[in-house]
Design a protein around this motif. Structure first.
Motif, mmCIF file in Angstrom:
data_model
loop_
_atom_site.group_PDB
_atom_site.id
_atom_site.type_symbol
_atom_site.label_atom_id
_atom_site.label_comp_id
_atom_site.label_asym_id
_atom_site.label_seq_id
_atom_site.Cartn_x
_atom_site.Cartn_y
_atom_site.Cartn_z
ATOM 1 N N LYS A 88 0.546 -1.071 0.040
ATOM 2 C CA LYS A 88 -0.146 -0.293 -0.058
ATOM 3 C C LYS A 88 0.989 1.318 -0.057
ATOM 4 C CE LYS A 88 -0.461 -1.428 3.984
ATOM 5 N NZ LYS A 88 -1.336 -2.767 5.301
ATOM 6 N N GLU A 107 3.290 -7.359 2.089
ATOM 7 C CA GLU A 107 2.197 -7.563 2.452
ATOM 8 C C GLU A 107 1.144 -6.664 1.394
ATOM 9 O OE1 GLU A 107 -0.913 -5.456 5.502
ATOM 10 O OE2 GLU A 107 0.546 -4.183 3.583
ATOM 11 N N ASN A 135 -3.461 -8.734 4.933
ATOM 12 C CA ASN A 135 -4.224 -7.968 5.852
ATOM 13 C C ASN A 135 -5.430 -7.017 5.355
ATOM 14 O OD1 ASN A 135 -2.608 -7.906 8.294
ATOM 15 N ND2 ASN A 135 -1.181 -6.671 7.434
ATOM 16 N N TRP A 192 -1.935 8.136 13.619
ATOM 17 C CA TRP A 192 -2.998 6.918 13.714
ATOM 18 C C TRP A 192 -3.882 7.410 14.841
ATOM 19 C CZ3 TRP A 192 -3.137 2.944 10.416
ATOM 20 C CH2 TRP A 192 -3.755 2.222 10.460
ATOM 21 N N HIS A 219 -0.269 -10.445 15.231
ATOM 22 C CA HIS A 219 -0.186 -8.867 14.191
ATOM 23 C C HIS A 219 -1.181 -7.528 14.790
ATOM 24 C CE1 HIS A 219 0.575 -6.344 11.289
ATOM 25 N NE2 HIS A 219 -1.302 -6.102 10.677
ATOM 26 N N HIS A 221 -0.737 -3.374 14.199
ATOM 27 C CA HIS A 221 0.019 -1.850 13.624
ATOM 28 C C HIS A 221 0.077 -1.042 14.876
ATOM 29 C CE1 HIS A 221 1.203 1.015 11.056
ATOM 30 N NE2 HIS A 221 0.072 0.646 11.016
ATOM 31 N N SER A 224 2.159 4.916 12.179
ATOM 32 C CA SER A 224 3.215 5.110 11.406
ATOM 33 C C SER A 224 3.957 6.947 12.167
ATOM 34 C CB SER A 224 2.336 5.553 9.982
ATOM 35 O OG SER A 224 3.157 5.321 9.105
ATOM 36 N N GLY A 260 3.534 -1.646 10.897
ATOM 37 C CA GLY A 260 4.443 -0.904 9.811
ATOM 38 C C GLY A 260 4.576 0.676 10.653
ATOM 39 N N GLY A 261 5.778 1.358 10.660
ATOM 40 C CA GLY A 261 5.776 2.073 11.750
ATOM 41 C C GLY A 261 7.002 3.295 11.975
ATOM 42 N N GLU A 302 6.431 -4.836 8.890
ATOM 43 C CA GLU A 302 5.811 -4.466 7.511
ATOM 44 C C GLU A 302 6.478 -2.673 7.690
ATOM 45 O OE1 GLU A 302 1.366 -5.429 8.478
ATOM 46 O OE2 GLU A 302 2.262 -7.660 8.004
ATOM 47 N N TRP A 303 7.727 -1.873 7.588
ATOM 48 C CA TRP A 303 8.339 -1.401 7.928
ATOM 49 C C TRP A 303 8.055 -0.636 6.197
ATOM 50 C CZ3 TRP A 303 12.707 -1.859 11.195
ATOM 51 C CH2 TRP A 303 12.515 -2.390 12.736
ATOM 52 N N GLY A 304 6.935 -0.072 5.801
ATOM 53 C CA GLY A 304 6.381 0.163 4.618
ATOM 54 C C GLY A 304 7.959 2.063 4.178
ATOM 55 N N ARG A 305 7.300 3.211 4.675
ATOM 56 C CA ARG A 305 7.939 4.405 4.833
ATOM 57 C C ARG A 305 9.022 4.439 5.145
ATOM 58 N NH1 ARG A 305 5.113 8.790 6.023
ATOM 59 N NH2 ARG A 305 3.442 8.153 7.263
ATOM 60 N N TYR A 413 3.757 6.597 -0.114
ATOM 61 C CA TYR A 413 2.166 6.924 0.263
ATOM 62 C C TYR A 413 1.900 7.601 -0.994
ATOM 63 C CZ TYR A 413 2.356 4.224 4.311
ATOM 64 O OH TYR A 413 2.068 3.279 5.337
HETATM 65 C C1 LIG Z 1 -0.975 -3.329 8.701
HETATM 66 C C2 LIG Z 1 -0.165 -1.920 8.198
HETATM 67 N N1 LIG Z 1 1.276 -2.884 7.949
HETATM 68 C C3 LIG Z 1 2.150 -1.399 7.395
HETATM 69 C C4 LIG Z 1 1.823 -0.378 7.231
HETATM 70 C C5 LIG Z 1 2.872 0.165 6.908
HETATM 71 O O1 LIG Z 1 2.941 1.083 7.810
HETATM 72 P P1 LIG Z 1 4.430 2.521 7.566
HETATM 73 O O2 LIG Z 1 5.449 3.145 6.199
HETATM 74 O O3 LIG Z 1 4.590 3.139 8.721
HETATM 75 O O4 LIG Z 1 6.221 1.402 8.445
HETATM 76 C C6 LIG Z 1 0.571 -0.387 7.755
HETATM 77 C C7 LIG Z 1 0.418 1.908 6.992
HETATM 78 O O5 LIG Z 1 -0.844 1.919 7.684
HETATM 79 C C8 LIG Z 1 -0.448 -1.385 7.666
HETATM 80 O O6 LIG Z 1 -1.488 -0.562 8.200
#
Ligand SMILES: Cc1ncc(COP(=O)(O)O)c(C=O)c1O
Length: 455
Positions: A88, A107, A135, A192, A219, A221, A224, A260-261, A302-305, A413
């Motif tokens: 996402k 994910e 998810n 959040w 799991h 979350h 972010s 994430g976060g 699941e660190w995305g950002r 994002y």
């Molecule tokens: C379930 C879940 N995992 C991972 C993420 C990614 O978060 P981040 O980009 O802060 O690491 C999100 C973002 O909203 C999420 O909802």
């Protein structure tokens, strides 16, 4: 202070160790011995412009995997670490593919994202051993796709988010996860809304679900851009005690997925470093497990950002300058794109960015500016962290060279959230890789944008 230091370049703390200033004062990005001049790219391909650097993604993932491997060994931690890239955050192919090729699992949060995974898998673009966590609420279409891929042999792990999903996946012979909602009492500062969290089960609800046939993952979350380390560690401690209780009912449980976060130092330093955090997380998990005589849990992040933001920049051209009669800044710099459209978090969550010119970085005369996007909306602006953005003093009527402004860390994002307010075209997008430039997305024509609206 050198100009490089002034603009916070060449500094790992800001993820700008790839960036430098050349002798003409242009902003450059170095990939080994290859070098990309951002002023030149803006001039050649036009603005607004996004440039993606897949090598930055690859290096960041490699560093993270090495870090976990080293800490697991040093701490004699007996669980495994799995990185899952949350699609996402940026579903573009030029982002997902380099991460997958470097060993990321995935994910997904919708049927459509999972469909992209199916397509990649059918085209045999990745190792079939890849693991995919699902998810988000499961629509019928999402459930059917999960089922199809599981039966065709891909490791697809639905995370149960609500009572209906328990009846669908609770007795599945395939691996499943379940989501615990961390209560507001374990409060954290993040992007959040904790007061109205709609995800997962409370601890009490979880305990009442009873035995699930193949529950492996717990799991959660919590948000972010979590800027305090304790806000990652407290929820982990909470989740560990839920994990231990849940394991008594579900002995198959062997993994904690922290979601994430991990934050990005957009315009200022983050108060902790990833190395220390990883060490602390593993230490907490090891000590808790040893004390409760349970095996060390596997860990999923699941660190995305954190992974993708630094791999993209967005560049605008200043097309007009206006005086500000009264304010913390002196001049409006009007740009040829829109913050509301192209960097939507500027408006939605008051995101602050690391902003600097792509040209004229040696300029001694700087001015406090506010930046105006070119949609008609009064909210389409960026006024910086300290209520202004410092940029070279510029007048398009008297300065022959255009002024380009670069927003760093725009990879997370912003593309998925982008919009077409005032029917403006999205930025063109380039991929800079191995010394070559590929046009990943042409600038939309009026006809193409019109088509999106039924014209
Ligand atoms: C379930 C879940 N995992 C991972 C993420 C990614 O978060 P981040 O980009 O802060 O690491 C999100 C973002 O909203 C999420 O909802």
């Amino acid at each position: 202070m050198t100009r490089k230091r002034f603009w916070k370049l060449g500094n790992r703390v800001f993820n700008t160790h790839y960036f430098d200033i050349d002798k003409d004062g242009d902003l450059i990005v170095r990939e080994g011995n290859n070098q990309y001049n951002l002023r030149f790219l803006a001039q050649k391909f036009g603005t607004p412009l996004e440039v993606v650097f897949p090598f930055i993604l690859e290096e960041r993932l490699e560093d993270l995997m090495d870090l976990f491997a080293a800490q697991i060994k040093a701490l004699k931690y007996r669980g495994k670490f799995f990185y899952h890239y949350p699609m996402k955050v940026n579903q573009n192919k030029e982002v997902v593919m380099p991460l997958v090729s470097e060993g990321a699992n995935l994910e997904v949060s919708s049927a459509n994202e999972l469909w992209l995974v199916k397509r990649m898998w059918e085209q045999e673009t990745f190792n079939p051993k890849i693991r995919v966590i699902c998810n988000g609420p499961k629509t019928d279409k999402y459930i059917r796709l999960i089922d199809e891929l599981q039966h065709r042999g891909l490791t697809v792990i639905p995370v149960i988010e609500g009572p209906n999903e328990v009846s669908v996946f609770g007795s599945s012979r395939f691996e499943v996860g379940v989501r615990v909602d961390i209560p507001p009492s374990v409060s954290v500062q993040s992007r959040w809304d904790k007061t109205i969290d709609k995800f997962g089960f409370s601890e009490a609800e979880l305990m009442k679900l009873g035995r699930m046939r193949n529950l492996q993952i717990l799991h959660y979350h919590i948000g972010s851009q979590i800027e305090r380390q304790s806000d990652i560690l407290h929820p982990l401690r909470y989740a560990l005690q839920v994990y231990a209780k849940l394991r008594k009912i579900n002995p198959t449980l062997d993994t904690i997925d922290i979601g994430g976060g991990m934050p990005i130092p957009y315009d200022r330093k983050v108060g902790y470093a990833v190395t220390g955090l990883v060490r602390q997380m593993l230490t907490i998990m090891r000590e808790y497990a040893d004390r409760h005589r349970i095996p060390h849990p596997n860990l999923i992040a699941e660190w995305g950002r954190y992974m993708v933001a630094p791999a993209q920049v967005t560049i605008y051209k200043v097309i007009d300058v206006k005086a500000i009669a009264k304010g913390t800044a002196k001049k409006w710099y009007v740009v040829d794109g829109s913050f509301m459209n192209d960097l939507l978090d500027t408006w939605a969550i008051h995101q602050k960015w690391h902003v600097l010119p792509a040209s004229n970085l040696h300029a001694k005369k700087l001015v406090k500016t506010w930046m105006a996007g070119s949609s008609c909306d009064s909210d389409d602006k960026y006024t910086g962290q300290n209520s202004y953005v410092l940029l070279p003093d510029f007048d398009p009527n008297t300065t022959p060279e255009p002024l380009y402004v670069t927003f760093l860390d725009s990879g997370a994002y912003q593309d998925p959230l982008a919009s077409h307010h005032c029917l403006l075209s999205s930025p063109a997008k380039l991929i800079a890789e191995n010394g070559h430039i590929i046009v990943a997305r042409k600038r939309e024509s009026a006809e193409e944008v019109g088509k999106l609206f039924g014209w």
